[in-house]
Design an enzyme around this catalytic site. Structure first.
Site, PDB file in Angstrom:
ATOM      1  N   HIS A   5      26.535  10.678  53.227  1.00 11.75           N
ATOM      2  CA  HIS A   5      25.889   9.421  52.850  1.00 11.75           C
ATOM      3  C   HIS A   5      26.350   8.338  53.815  1.00 11.75           C
ATOM      4  O   HIS A   5      27.541   8.256  54.121  1.00 11.75           O
ATOM      5  CB  HIS A   5      26.272   9.047  51.417  1.00 11.75           C
ATOM      6  CG  HIS A   5      25.424   7.972  50.841  1.00 11.75           C
ATOM      7  ND1 HIS A   5      25.497   6.672  51.260  1.00 11.75           N
ATOM      8  CD2 HIS A   5      24.460   8.008  49.878  1.00 11.75           C
ATOM      9  CE1 HIS A   5      24.611   5.949  50.567  1.00 11.75           C
ATOM     10  NE2 HIS A   5      23.973   6.742  49.722  1.00 11.75           N
ATOM     11  N   ARG A  60      20.921  -0.968  50.507  1.00 10.16           N
ATOM     12  CA  ARG A  60      20.046  -1.101  51.676  1.00 10.16           C
ATOM     13  C   ARG A  60      18.587  -1.200  51.238  1.00 10.16           C
ATOM     14  O   ARG A  60      17.805  -1.933  51.817  1.00 10.16           O
ATOM     15  CB  ARG A  60      20.247   0.090  52.631  1.00 10.16           C
ATOM     16  CG  ARG A  60      21.486  -0.077  53.513  1.00 10.16           C
ATOM     17  CD  ARG A  60      21.800   1.203  54.269  1.00 10.16           C
ATOM     18  NE  ARG A  60      22.245   2.257  53.350  1.00 10.16           N
ATOM     19  CZ  ARG A  60      21.759   3.485  53.318  1.00 10.16           C
ATOM     20  NH1 ARG A  60      20.830   3.847  54.175  1.00 10.16           N
ATOM     21  NH2 ARG A  60      22.203   4.364  52.443  1.00 10.16           N
ATOM     22  N   GLU A 113      22.460  20.413  41.075  1.00  9.26           N
ATOM     23  CA  GLU A 113      23.061  20.423  42.405  1.00  9.26           C
ATOM     24  C   GLU A 113      23.720  21.764  42.741  1.00  9.26           C
ATOM     25  O   GLU A 113      23.842  22.128  43.908  1.00  9.26           O
ATOM     26  CB  GLU A 113      24.081  19.278  42.529  1.00  9.26           C
ATOM     27  CG  GLU A 113      24.553  19.074  43.954  1.00  9.26           C
ATOM     28  CD  GLU A 113      25.366  17.805  44.162  1.00  9.26           C
ATOM     29  OE1 GLU A 113      25.307  16.899  43.299  1.00  9.26           O
ATOM     30  OE2 GLU A 113      26.070  17.731  45.180  1.00  9.26           O
TER      31      GLU A 113
HETATM   32  C1  LIG Z   1      28.460   8.602  43.878  1.00  7.33           C
HETATM   33  C2  LIG Z   1      27.155   9.308  43.747  1.00  7.33           C
HETATM   34  C3  LIG Z   1      25.993   8.605  43.508  1.00  7.33           C
HETATM   35  C4  LIG Z   1      24.779   9.261  43.394  1.00  7.33           C
HETATM   36  N1  LIG Z   1      23.646   8.532  43.200  1.00  7.33           N
HETATM   37  C5  LIG Z   1      22.459   9.168  43.099  1.00  7.33           C
HETATM   38  C6  LIG Z   1      21.264   8.433  42.909  1.00  7.33           C
HETATM   39  O1  LIG Z   1      21.272   7.209  42.856  1.00  7.33           O
HETATM   40  N2  LIG Z   1      20.110   9.100  42.792  1.00  7.33           N
HETATM   41  C7  LIG Z   1      20.056  10.467  42.827  1.00  7.33           C
HETATM   42  O2  LIG Z   1      18.985  11.019  42.686  1.00  7.33           O
HETATM   43  N3  LIG Z   1      21.179  11.193  43.001  1.00  7.33           N
HETATM   44  C8  LIG Z   1      22.371  10.577  43.139  1.00  7.33           C
HETATM   45  N4  LIG Z   1      23.511  11.317  43.330  1.00  7.33           N
HETATM   46  C9  LIG Z   1      23.452  12.774  43.193  1.00  7.33           C
HETATM   47  C10 LIG Z   1      23.351  13.161  41.720  1.00  7.33           C
HETATM   48  O3  LIG Z   1      24.075  12.267  40.935  1.00  7.33           O
HETATM   49  C11 LIG Z   1      23.891  14.547  41.449  1.00  7.33           C
HETATM   50  O4  LIG Z   1      23.387  15.442  42.377  1.00  7.33           O
HETATM   51  C12 LIG Z   1      23.478  15.032  40.060  1.00  7.33           C
HETATM   52  O5  LIG Z   1      23.821  14.090  39.090  1.00  7.33           O
HETATM   53  C13 LIG Z   1      24.089  16.369  39.753  1.00  7.33           C
HETATM   54  O6  LIG Z   1      23.819  16.703  38.425  1.00  7.33           O
HETATM   55  P1  LIG Z   1      24.195  18.125  37.887  1.00  7.33           P
HETATM   56  O7  LIG Z   1      23.739  18.202  36.474  1.00  7.33           O
HETATM   57  O8  LIG Z   1      23.680  19.148  38.802  1.00  7.33           O
HETATM   58  O9  LIG Z   1      25.774  18.215  37.983  1.00  7.33           O
HETATM   59  P2  LIG Z   1      26.964  17.272  37.454  1.00  7.33           P
HETATM   60  O10 LIG Z   1      26.481  16.043  36.813  1.00  7.33           O
HETATM   61  O11 LIG Z   1      27.925  17.185  38.559  1.00  7.33           O
HETATM   62  O12 LIG Z   1      27.585  18.127  36.294  1.00  7.33           O
HETATM   63  C14 LIG Z   1      28.316  19.293  36.517  1.00  7.33           C
HETATM   64  C15 LIG Z   1      28.842  19.782  35.192  1.00  7.33           C
HETATM   65  O13 LIG Z   1      29.411  21.063  35.349  1.00  7.33           O
HETATM   66  C16 LIG Z   1      30.642  21.139  34.697  1.00  7.33           C
HETATM   67  N5  LIG Z   1      31.413  22.193  35.359  1.00  7.33           N
HETATM   68  C17 LIG Z   1      31.708  22.317  36.678  1.00  7.33           C
HETATM   69  N6  LIG Z   1      32.378  23.451  36.908  1.00  7.33           N
HETATM   70  C18 LIG Z   1      32.498  24.070  35.715  1.00  7.33           C
HETATM   71  C19 LIG Z   1      33.090  25.297  35.302  1.00  7.33           C
HETATM   72  N7  LIG Z   1      33.665  26.117  36.148  1.00  7.33           N
HETATM   73  N8  LIG Z   1      33.066  25.628  33.987  1.00  7.33           N
HETATM   74  C20 LIG Z   1      32.461  24.791  33.088  1.00  7.33           C
HETATM   75  N9  LIG Z   1      31.870  23.627  33.444  1.00  7.33           N
HETATM   76  C21 LIG Z   1      31.895  23.281  34.732  1.00  7.33           C
HETATM   77  C22 LIG Z   1      31.191  19.753  34.772  1.00  7.33           C
HETATM   78  O14 LIG Z   1      32.126  19.522  33.753  1.00  7.33           O
HETATM   79  C23 LIG Z   1      29.935  18.923  34.580  1.00  7.33           C
HETATM   80  O15 LIG Z   1      29.666  18.764  33.209  1.00  7.33           O
HETATM   81  C24 LIG Z   1      24.733  10.666  43.481  1.00  7.33           C
HETATM   82  C25 LIG Z   1      25.888  11.379  43.726  1.00  7.33           C
HETATM   83  C26 LIG Z   1      27.088  10.713  43.923  1.00  7.33           C
HETATM   84  C27 LIG Z   1      28.285  11.490  44.344  1.00  7.33           C
END
Ligand SMILES: Cc1cc2nc3c(=O)[nH]c(=O)nc-3n(C[C@H](O)[C@H](O)[C@H](O)COP(=O)(O)OP(=O)(O)OC[C@H]3O[C@@H](n4cnc5c(N)ncnc54)[C@H](O)[C@@H]3O)c2cc1C
Ligand code: SF4
Ligand code: SF4
Ligand code: FES
Lengths: 608, 241
Positions: A257, A273, A394
């Protein structure tokens, strides 16, 4: 000794972020029994940290007029540098407007259109019309032709996660938080569930399910400087890889980023931005228009990050004890806008840097941010290699993002893939049976128990887990960054192979009892090094530049040879992944010019 | 210039009740500026890998890391060591169940809060995927977001006299949560239904109005205002019954 607590359910969701919870809701609403596992309480998942917003082609705001699913599709494919799966991109763009409205129904307070004339920071005058007033509005994000990013001030991820979790609570879906999946149980053909470790007591438990969904988020913390939450260590990807049967797709595609804040690497959202902030060098010169006259600061992330590093390499960065950086300037947006629409940014600057962006510049440098690669699935979310295993969000390589994800497309992906794949999981599960041999299941748990005993007794060696971890982080930072080249990548692979050996000789300093944090780290580390190797080796082997993967020695995109997706497998006992490739499906938009960035100019020639 | 900084940290593992709680001291080098997040990780990595604490976002947005720092509940990730002179004392948040050392189970507590206050949008409408969204005034959206910004960190609960003596008291976070749904036009609950949720000593009327919560909230939520808003609503409703 061999009596493990065993929990049986229909659908096991590993991960309680947005994607996992959304999938869980879909499965539960079909009457299935669902359990969600998570390292942390759901509302602490990394999704809550997303500030900027979520793309959907609603076309309500003035600058969104004329938007459509087709425009969103083409932005996404171009953003991915033609690396994405176009069938998936099509499903995605068609579903996301509905998913956003569903979020509104579930409680997300999306910002709304306010009618009237407005002057943008660059002087352009726009008018939001009365007929759209009160509908969901959007802001500008990089790499998009229209203003398409729906937002709730600067708490999009927070409000979405709270809304989705409120439905999980309302439906009474079971969540076992502080529970870490540490191994996938399977019989060589079908996934049967996971072995998990309780992070309150250290107890090992067996979870058996007809279907298992990996929704564990990204691996950002493999890098020493990342915007990611500290729990983003790629655990779900590595347990999938460890089966030897499930491949990870495109692990070399790592997003940086443009604006991580120096030196704590907390993200300053792209919204800054999008709302009109710009980048300055040490001479207070706004340099992005020199490189990207059309999109300026709002080219796609890979491009802006590279331009920044290019500029720093010319000696135009600002020196600091943490290396050279550039400035992000939002002062001209004014106190009111900053303190309402960009309040979290203002807070972050104050709390972690002691500066107020209303009158100070923000020091920024490109920082690891997003994992495009992950557990390779088909368009229905089925993981390759094992029946009954799925992945969303992700942690997956559903492959919406190819070699570069657009800002705002990830939150959107979580709720779309949760919904679409959740439905497919339900379909599969309703027709599935849970068949297992308990002795086989127990063997998986025993294997983990033996690993733990080995770490505690120190019989493999006395390597320090934190020391190896630091070296891994540094290796990726130094040799597998924004610009890559053959010799550096080879160095990374060599070092990581050695670290992988050493990671097999970790011994604990403490007794490792109960929920020992040292044991937690030691159990995760070898898998993390394997992921680092998939990234580095995949990058070394891919002799072209595409999206975020920029090879100095192969600066052009090479569609003739590399319009394909990397699949990394890991065979037990090996110290390198096995790489295979599959073609990228092009259904609608043939490879062409992105309209921004360096390599596209040359690839455009080939297109004509 | 770096100085030596002394930490005095609460140690106790509920799995081993024979070992009584005690305070343990650690000394580390302090660079120019450092958060408690950095300090605790340094202690864990360099001196004592058994030390338990929780961080997730390390950016003051996830609510994981609240602890009592020199007597006051705060988010450890955004607290700078340089804000204090001398020894820094770290204790786990009271009220919540202790997991070990500085780690407490706020997750279970807040899920319970959501269940008790039925914290979801109550509506009889069915979702129609092909219809446009219902319109909402932007001011209303901002008002909802204002209350929704709570990150469930527990600071307001830990510092609240009532919550420390009444196990069932929902505290400022609970009352704020109800306020969030009260201002949301999508929630079709009547005054009566809200009254059942919060119009008792567990809710709006258990509060003694000392306002420690308002002062402790790291998100600077206007808890005082929310408390009086909900009380006024409940009083008006209680009287009209
Ligand atoms: C700072 C930041 C800002 C962002 N802003 C944006 C934005 O504005 N717009 C956008 O579209 N995207 C944004 N992103 C990207 C986006 O937020 C993430 O890609 C997305 O939220 C991921 O969601 P997820 O459900 O895949 O995983 P996560 O929300 O990361 O959840 C993962 C889950 O898995 C669990 N877990 C992990 N390993 C294990 C395990 N071994 N056993 C059991 N549980 C486990 C964790 O506890 C958690 O509950 C941003 C990312 C960052 C870093
Ligand atoms: S004002 Fe009420 S809720 Fe806040 S701390 Fe005091 S008693 Fe607790
Ligand atoms: S109201 Fe404030 S102090 Fe209380 S839990 Fe929410 S964010 Fe924390
Ligand atoms: S770690 Fe997330 S608020 Fe402190």
């Amino acid at each position: 000794m061999s009596n493990y607590t065993t929990v049986i359910t229909d659908v096991l969701v590993v991960g309680a972020g947005l994607s996992g919870e959304r999938a869980a809701i879909e499965a539960a609403s079909q009457g299935l029994d669902v359990i969600i596992l998570s390292l942390v309480p759901p509302r602490r998942s990394h999704s809550t940290a997303a500030q900027g917003g979520c793309q959907a082609s609603l076309g309500n705001c003035a600058m969104g007029k004329g938007d459509s699913t087709d425009v969103h599709f083409s932005d996404t494919v171009k953003g991915s540098d033609w690396g994405c799966d176009q069938e998936v991109a099509r499903i995605f763009v068609e579903t996301v407007p509905k998913a956003i409205r569903q979020m509104a129904m579930w409680g997300v307070p999306w910002n709304r259109v306010v009618a009237g004339k407005k002057v943008l920071p660059d002087g352009r005058e726009i008018e939001d019309t009365k007929d759209k007033e009160g509908l969901i509005t959007a802001r500008d994000f990089g790499g998009t032709a229209k203003w398409r990013t729906c937002y709730t001030s600067d708490g999009a991820g927070h409000t979405m996660q709270y809304a989705v979790d409120s439905i999980v609570i309302k439906m009474g879906i079971t969540v076992h938080d502080r529970t870490e999946a540490i191994s996938i149980i399977h019989d060589g053909e079908t996934c049967l569930g996971v072995v998990a470790r309780c992070l309150k007591t250290g107890e090992l438990r067996i979870y058996l399910a007809k279907s298992t969904i990996i929704a564990t988020g990204g691996y950002g913390r493999l890098y020493g400087a990342s915007t990611n939450a500290i729990i983003n260590e790629g655990a779900g990807m590595s347990i999938a890889l460890d089966t030897g049967l499930v491949p990870l797709g495109n692990m070399e595609a790592v997003q940086f980023h443009p604006t991580g804040m120096v030196p704590v690497w907390i993200l300053i959202t792209e919204g800054a931005r999008g709302d009109g902030g710009y980048l300055l060098d040490k001479n207070m010169h706004r340099f992005m228009p020199d490189y990207e006259p059309k999109k300026k600061e709002l080219a796609s992330r890979d491009v802006v990050s590279r331009r920044m590093i290019q500029h720093i390499r010319k000696g135009l960065g600002v020196d600091s004890p943490y290396g050279p950086h550039l400035w992000l300037d939002i002062r001209h947006l004014g106190a009111k806008h900053i303190n309402i629409n960009l309040r979290e940014i203002a807070n972050i600057c104050k709390n972690f840097n002691g500066i107020d962006p209303v009158d100070s510049l923000i020091p920024v440098r490109p920082t690891q941010h997003y994992s495009m690669g992950g557990v390779r699935t088909n368009k229905d979310g089925y993981a390759y290699g094992l029946k009954g295993l799925f992945s969303v969000g992700e942690s997956s390589c559903w492959d919406l993002h190819g070699f570069n994800r657009l800002g705002g497309n990830s939150l959107a992906e979580t709720i779309v893939s949760g919904w679409v794949v959740g439905k497919k999981v339900a379909e599969y599960t309703l027709g599935a049976e849970l068949n297992y041999q308990y002795s086989l299941v127990q063997d998986f748990a025993k294997k983990q128990q033996e690993r733990i005993a080995g770490l505690i007794s120190g019989k493999q060696g006395k390597e320090n887990v934190f020391a190896i971890r630091k070296e891994m982080e540094q290796t990726l930072m130094d040799y597998v960054g924004i610009f890559r080249n053959g010799p550096d990548l080879q160095t990374a692979v060599d070092r990581l192979r050695e670290l992988h050996q050493r990671a097999g000789r970790i011994g604990l300093k403490t007794n490792g009892k109960w929920a020992s944090p040292e044991l937690t780290a030691a159990l995760r580390l070898p898998g993390m090094v394997r992921l680092a190797l998939c990234i580095s080796y995949g990058a070394l082997t891919r002799t072209e530049s595409r999206g975020s993967h920029a090879r100095e020695d192969y600066p052009k995109r090479d569609d003739a040879n590399w319009l394909k997706r990397t699949l990394a497998y890991w065979k037990e006992g090996s110290d390198l992944p096995q790489l295979q490739y599959e073609p990228v499906k092009i259904t609608e938009l043939p490879p062409g010019d992105r309209g921004y960035g360096e390599s596209s100019a040359s690839s455009a020639e080939g297109k004509k | 210039m770096s100085i030596q900084r002394k930490f005095s940290i609460f140690r106790y593992n509920p799995n081993t009740p024979d070992v009584k709680p005690f305070m343990q001291e650690y000394v580390i080098e302090e660079p120019q500026s450092m958060t408690i997040f950095t300090a605790l990780n340094k202690i864990r990595e360099e001196q004592d890998p058994s030390l338990m604490f929780d961080f997730v976002c390390r950016a003051a947005i996830c609510g994981s890391c609240a602890m009592v720092i020199n007597g006051k509940p705060r988010l450890a990730c955004k607290t700078l060591t340089t804000d204090f002179s001398g020894t820094i004392t770290l204790m786990p948040l009271p009220v919540f169940k202790l997991v070990g050392d500085l780690s407490v189970d706020t997750g279970a507590w807040f899920r319970h809060l959501s269940l008790k206050t039925k914290a979801w949008v109550h509506t009889d409408k069915e979702f129609d995927p092909n219809a446009a969204e219902e319109r909402m005034d932007n001011e209303t959206a901002l008002l909802i977001y204002e209350a929704e910004r709570c990150i469930e960190c527990g600071c307001c609960i830990a510092g609240c006299v009532t919550a420390n003596i009444r196990e069932d008291f929902l505290g400022a976070a609970g009352i704020n949560r109800v306020a969030r749904f009260m201002v949301d036009p999508r929630d079709e609950r009547s005054g009566n239904e809200y009254f059942e949720v919060i119009g008792s000593d567990e809710g709006a009327f258990g509060c003694m109005g000392l306002m420690a919560c308002d002062d402790n909230c790291p998100m600077q939520l206007p808890l005082q205002l929310q408390l009086s808003f909900v009380r006024r609503k409940m009083l008006a409703f209680g009287l009209s019954k």
